[in-house]
Enzyme design. Structure first.
Site, mmCIF file in Angstrom:
data_model
loop_
_atom_site.group_PDB
_atom_site.id
_atom_site.type_symbol
_atom_site.label_atom_id
_atom_site.label_comp_id
_atom_site.label_asym_id
_atom_site.label_seq_id
_atom_site.Cartn_x
_atom_site.Cartn_y
_atom_site.Cartn_z
ATOM 1 N N ASN A 35 0.826 -1.217 0.000
ATOM 2 C CA ASN A 35 0.000 0.000 0.000
ATOM 3 C C ASN A 35 0.858 1.264 0.000
ATOM 4 O OD1 ASN A 35 0.975 0.125 2.597
ATOM 5 N ND2 ASN A 35 -1.025 0.023 3.611
ATOM 6 N N SER A 37 2.549 2.577 2.259
ATOM 7 C CA SER A 37 2.453 3.409 3.459
ATOM 8 C C SER A 37 3.832 3.741 4.008
ATOM 9 C CB SER A 37 1.606 2.718 4.538
ATOM 10 O OG SER A 37 2.190 1.473 4.887
ATOM 11 N N ASN A 38 4.823 2.910 3.701
ATOM 12 C CA ASN A 38 6.179 3.209 4.189
ATOM 13 C C ASN A 38 7.215 2.941 3.095
ATOM 14 O OD1 ASN A 38 7.884 4.114 6.293
ATOM 15 N ND2 ASN A 38 8.535 2.014 6.712
ATOM 16 N N LYS A 87 6.525 -1.338 11.740
ATOM 17 C CA LYS A 87 7.671 -1.922 12.450
ATOM 18 C C LYS A 87 8.373 -1.002 13.455
ATOM 19 C CE LYS A 87 11.035 -0.507 9.010
ATOM 20 N NZ LYS A 87 12.295 -0.752 8.375
ATOM 21 N N SER A 127 10.359 -11.615 14.150
ATOM 22 C CA SER A 127 11.440 -10.774 14.663
ATOM 23 C C SER A 127 11.995 -11.359 15.947
ATOM 24 C CB SER A 127 10.875 -9.381 14.934
ATOM 25 O OG SER A 127 11.796 -8.623 15.674
ATOM 26 N N TYR A 151 4.478 -3.693 19.152
ATOM 27 C CA TYR A 151 5.021 -4.215 17.892
ATOM 28 C C TYR A 151 5.422 -5.678 18.062
ATOM 29 C CZ TYR A 151 8.542 -5.371 14.400
ATOM 30 O OH TYR A 151 9.273 -6.034 13.433
ATOM 31 N N LYS A 155 3.814 -9.391 16.518
ATOM 32 C CA LYS A 155 4.538 -10.480 15.836
ATOM 33 C C LYS A 155 4.300 -11.813 16.546
ATOM 34 C CE LYS A 155 6.603 -8.216 12.517
ATOM 35 N NZ LYS A 155 6.309 -8.465 11.110
ATOM 36 N N LEU A 208 20.135 2.049 14.585
ATOM 37 C CA LEU A 208 21.518 2.504 14.663
ATOM 38 C C LEU A 208 22.148 2.774 13.283
ATOM 39 C CD1 LEU A 208 24.001 3.063 16.449
ATOM 40 C CD2 LEU A 208 24.582 0.642 16.215
ATOM 41 N N ASP A 307 15.659 -1.335 25.944
ATOM 42 C CA ASP A 307 16.800 -1.974 25.273
ATOM 43 C C ASP A 307 17.447 -3.042 26.152
ATOM 44 O OD1 ASP A 307 16.708 -0.676 22.887
ATOM 45 O OD2 ASP A 307 18.425 0.645 23.247
HETATM 46 P P1 NAD Z 1 9.361 -1.561 5.529
HETATM 47 O O1 NAD Z 1 8.475 -0.610 6.251
HETATM 48 O O2 NAD Z 1 10.466 -0.989 4.709
HETATM 49 O O3 NAD Z 1 8.488 -2.513 4.600
HETATM 50 C C1 NAD Z 1 7.178 -2.892 4.914
HETATM 51 C C2 NAD Z 1 6.330 -2.654 3.670
HETATM 52 O O4 NAD Z 1 4.979 -3.083 3.942
HETATM 53 C C3 NAD Z 1 6.265 -1.195 3.241
HETATM 54 O O5 NAD Z 1 6.561 -1.101 1.865
HETATM 55 C C4 NAD Z 1 4.818 -0.777 3.535
HETATM 56 O O6 NAD Z 1 4.372 0.210 2.631
HETATM 57 C C5 NAD Z 1 4.089 -2.097 3.407
HETATM 58 N N1 NAD Z 1 2.846 -2.224 4.180
HETATM 59 C C6 NAD Z 1 2.663 -1.937 5.489
HETATM 60 N N2 NAD Z 1 1.389 -2.210 5.834
HETATM 61 C C7 NAD Z 1 0.762 -2.677 4.722
HETATM 62 C C8 NAD Z 1 -0.558 -3.132 4.448
HETATM 63 N N3 NAD Z 1 -1.494 -3.161 5.393
HETATM 64 N N4 NAD Z 1 -0.837 -3.544 3.194
HETATM 65 C C9 NAD Z 1 0.100 -3.521 2.224
HETATM 66 N N5 NAD Z 1 1.349 -3.099 2.430
HETATM 67 C C10 NAD Z 1 1.682 -2.686 3.662
HETATM 68 O O7 NAD Z 1 9.939 -2.589 6.612
HETATM 69 P P2 NAD Z 1 11.080 -3.687 6.474
HETATM 70 O O8 NAD Z 1 12.234 -3.254 7.307
HETATM 71 O O9 NAD Z 1 11.287 -4.025 5.056
HETATM 72 O O10 NAD Z 1 10.385 -4.889 7.255
HETATM 73 C C11 NAD Z 1 9.675 -5.897 6.577
HETATM 74 C C12 NAD Z 1 9.094 -6.849 7.598
HETATM 75 O O11 NAD Z 1 10.138 -7.386 8.387
HETATM 76 C C13 NAD Z 1 8.121 -6.190 8.567
HETATM 77 O O12 NAD Z 1 7.048 -7.073 8.801
HETATM 78 C C14 NAD Z 1 8.943 -6.005 9.815
HETATM 79 O O13 NAD Z 1 8.150 -6.006 10.973
HETATM 80 C C15 NAD Z 1 9.853 -7.218 9.757
HETATM 81 N N6 NAD Z 1 11.113 -7.023 10.503
HETATM 82 C C16 NAD Z 1 11.920 -5.968 10.179
HETATM 83 C C17 NAD Z 1 13.100 -5.768 10.905
HETATM 84 C C18 NAD Z 1 14.013 -4.607 10.589
HETATM 85 O O14 NAD Z 1 14.871 -4.293 11.426
HETATM 86 N N7 NAD Z 1 13.901 -3.952 9.447
HETATM 87 C C19 NAD Z 1 13.450 -6.645 11.944
HETATM 88 C C20 NAD Z 1 12.609 -7.717 12.224
HETATM 89 C C21 NAD Z 1 11.430 -7.895 11.491
HETATM 90 N N1 UFG Z 2 21.428 2.639 19.378
HETATM 91 C C1 UFG Z 2 22.117 3.774 19.756
HETATM 92 N N2 UFG Z 2 21.769 4.962 19.191
HETATM 93 C C2 UFG Z 2 20.782 5.071 18.242
HETATM 94 C C3 UFG Z 2 20.091 3.892 17.852
HETATM 95 C C4 UFG Z 2 20.438 2.696 18.449
HETATM 96 O O1 UFG Z 2 23.013 3.714 20.599
HETATM 97 O O2 UFG Z 2 20.508 6.194 17.773
HETATM 98 C C5 UFG Z 2 21.810 1.342 19.963
HETATM 99 C C6 UFG Z 2 20.690 0.658 20.734
HETATM 100 O O3 UFG Z 2 20.663 1.079 22.062
HETATM 101 C C7 UFG Z 2 21.055 -0.816 20.558
HETATM 102 C C8 UFG Z 2 21.731 -0.857 19.181
HETATM 103 O O4 UFG Z 2 22.142 0.477 18.905
HETATM 104 O O5 UFG Z 2 22.009 -1.177 21.520
HETATM 105 C C9 UFG Z 2 20.802 -1.338 18.081
HETATM 106 O O6 UFG Z 2 19.612 -0.557 18.074
HETATM 107 P P1 UFG Z 2 18.570 -0.606 16.878
HETATM 108 O O7 UFG Z 2 17.501 0.398 17.192
HETATM 109 O O8 UFG Z 2 19.276 -0.464 15.584
HETATM 110 O O9 UFG Z 2 18.023 -2.095 16.929
HETATM 111 P P2 UFG Z 2 17.238 -2.883 18.080
HETATM 112 O O10 UFG Z 2 18.054 -4.087 18.402
HETATM 113 O O11 UFG Z 2 16.885 -1.996 19.193
HETATM 114 O O12 UFG Z 2 15.893 -3.294 17.347
HETATM 115 C C10 UFG Z 2 15.823 -3.747 15.989
HETATM 116 C C11 UFG Z 2 14.480 -3.329 15.413
HETATM 117 C C12 UFG Z 2 13.380 -4.092 16.088
HETATM 118 C C13 UFG Z 2 13.645 -5.556 15.983
HETATM 119 C C14 UFG Z 2 14.995 -5.884 16.571
HETATM 120 C C15 UFG Z 2 15.311 -7.339 16.434
HETATM 121 O O13 UFG Z 2 14.269 -1.932 15.586
HETATM 122 O O14 UFG Z 2 12.164 -3.805 15.458
HETATM 123 O O15 UFG Z 2 16.000 -5.125 15.915
HETATM 124 O O16 UFG Z 2 15.105 -7.738 15.118
HETATM 125 F F1 UFG Z 2 12.701 -6.253 16.635
#
Ligand code: NAD
Ligand code: UFG
Length: 349
Positions: A35, A37-38, A87, A127, A151, A155, A208, A307
């Site tokens: 969609n 949205s992001n 996310k 996740s 969040y 999941k 980060l 954290d």
């Molecule tokens: P992202 O936001 O870049 O991608 C998600 C996509 O889904 C976007 O393009 C958004 O427009 C679309 N979307 C959201 N809601 C929707 C809906 N209702 N219908 C259709 N499209 C929709 O995020 P990402 O980093 O690519 O993450 C992908 C998946 O992996 C997510 O489910 C996220 O929770 C999971 N995940 C991400 C991380 C991370 O650190 N990036 C870690 C663990 C899990």
């Molecule tokens: N950190 C900083 N400064 C910042 C951002 C992060 O010091 O500006 C530190 C955090 O405290 C942590 C590390 O960098 O120690 C990583 O932080 P992130 O925010 O990059 O990642 P997280 O491990 O907190 O979380 C990410 C996603 C979650 C996901 C998780 C595990 O944001 O959605 O990884 O997949 F669930």
């Protein structure tokens, strides 16, 4: 064998767009439902540019059941990779209903449509955040779950729903059981080596790596290191960073496993996708400075609520059952993140 069609929800996003590249290069047809949205549709044009192949794109919301059913009626989908979702941890605390509606309800609609279309092979983006706090720092799939924010709970709920669907197959003795891989990602970073696709966060990044990149390129003034008094080797938080290209390879490996003898009678199984080792925030900064030759200006700030000190994957199950392990190292992750950042200083805009 006929070309298989994979429907990729959220395929225009960060991880989804890399998955589209991997799928097209592995010979699959790709249908994206997003969609936007992001994300921006430009990511999908870049996917086509990288691969020299085209994909089908539907700009739709997965919660729109009628439209989704029409897509399944039109496209010969065999597998779904489900990335669509919201996310941001902080945002999920402010807007829990939005997160449950988008992530949990969205997945329920998708599963209903898949059931009705008899497409029952699913790879789901879970996740590491589903795990509860543990005294161990290396997480295995059989650890108790206990997410601490909406969040993460969305999941964990989705995992439960998908496990229940699979369990129900045993009761109703269906001939076409669900085959589901729940992939628990650790910390995906980096970008495709072409620098054409990558992470394009809206506004100020929470994570980060994009934050560090934007400080290095001068878009942001200073990184806050959230805590230097953790019980880790240098006092800063330790995480299991994984190259996004390695991560999406785990998804095609998961499809292969779901189609193998192991899942012949169906099933729903969780796999950690991580490197199995952690890096501290200081180690990330040092590597970034060495690889890019840029200074990362930072200050020490208070710990961020929620954290953990240290967390990394036990990735043995994915190696054993998916035949998958990471191939890229931290230098590759930083090189590719920086390549994307310098080629696209404003993201896809
Ligand atoms: P992202 O936001 O870049 O991608 C998600 C996509 O889904 C976007 O393009 C958004 O427009 C679309 N979307 C959201 N809601 C929707 C809906 N209702 N219908 C259709 N499209 C929709 O995020 P990402 O980093 O690519 O993450 C992908 C998946 O992996 C997510 O489910 C996220 O929770 C999971 N995940 C991400 C991380 C991370 O650190 N990036 C870690 C663990 C899990
Ligand atoms: N950190 C900083 N400064 C910042 C951002 C992060 O010091 O500006 C530190 C955090 O405290 C942590 C590390 O960098 O120690 C990583 O932080 P992130 O925010 O990059 O990642 P997280 O491990 O907190 O979380 C990410 C996603 C979650 C996901 C998780 C595990 O944001 O959605 O990884 O997949 F669930």
């Amino acid at each position: 064998m006929d070309t298989q069609t994979v429907l990729v929800t959220g395929g225009a996003g960060y991880i989804g767009s890399h998955a589209c590249v991997e799928l097209l290069q592995s010979g699959y047809r790709v249908v994206v439902v997003d969609n936007l949205s992001n994300s921006k549709p430009e990511s999908l044009s870049r996917v086509e540019q990288i691969t020299g192949k085209s994909l089908s794109f539907y700009q739709d919301d997965i919660r729109d059941k009628k439209t989704l059913a029409e897509i399944f009626a039109k496209e010969p989908v065999t597998t779904v990779m489900h990335f669509a979702g919201l996310k941001a941890v902080g945002e999920s605390c402010e807007q829990p209903l939005n997160y449950y509606h988008n992530n949990v309800y969205g997945t329920m609609v998708l599963a209903e449509v898949m059931n009705e279309a008899n497409v029952k092979q699913l790879v789901f983006s879970s996740s590491a955040t589903v795990y509860g706090e543990s005294t161990a720092v290396q997480y295995s799939e059989n650890f108790p779950l206990g997410p601490i924010n909406p969040y993460g709970r969305s999941k964990a709920m989705i995992e439960d729903i998908l496990r229940d669907l699979s369990t129900a197959d045993n009761i109703i003795q269906t001939k076409s059981p669900w085959k589901i891989a729940l992939l628990r990602y650790f910390n995906p970073i980096g970008a495709h080596e072409s620098g054409l696709i990558g992470e394009d966060p809206n506004g100020i990044p929470n994570n980060l790596m994009p934050y560090v990149s934007q400080v290095a390129i001068g878009k942001l003034a200073q990184l806050s290191v959230f805590g230097d008094d953790y019980p880790t080797r240098d006092g800063t938080g330790v995480r299991d960073y994984i190259h996004v290209v390695d991560l999406v390879k785990g998804h095609t490996k998961a499809i292969a496993a779901l189609e193998s003898e192991k899942f012949k009678s169906g099933g729903c199984k969780a796999y950690n996708l991580g490197a199995g080792r952690g890096y501290s925030v200081f180690e990330i900064i040092e590597t970034f400075e060495r690889v890019t030759g840029r200074k990362v200006n930072y200050k020490i700030a208070p710990r961020r609520a929620g954290d953990l000190a240290e967390c990394f994957a036990n990735p043995e199950l994915a190696l054993k059952e998916l035949d998958w392990k990471v191939e890229k190292n931290l230098d590759d992750m930083v090189t590719d993140a920086w390549n994307w950042q310098t080629k696209n200083p404003q993201g896809y805009a």
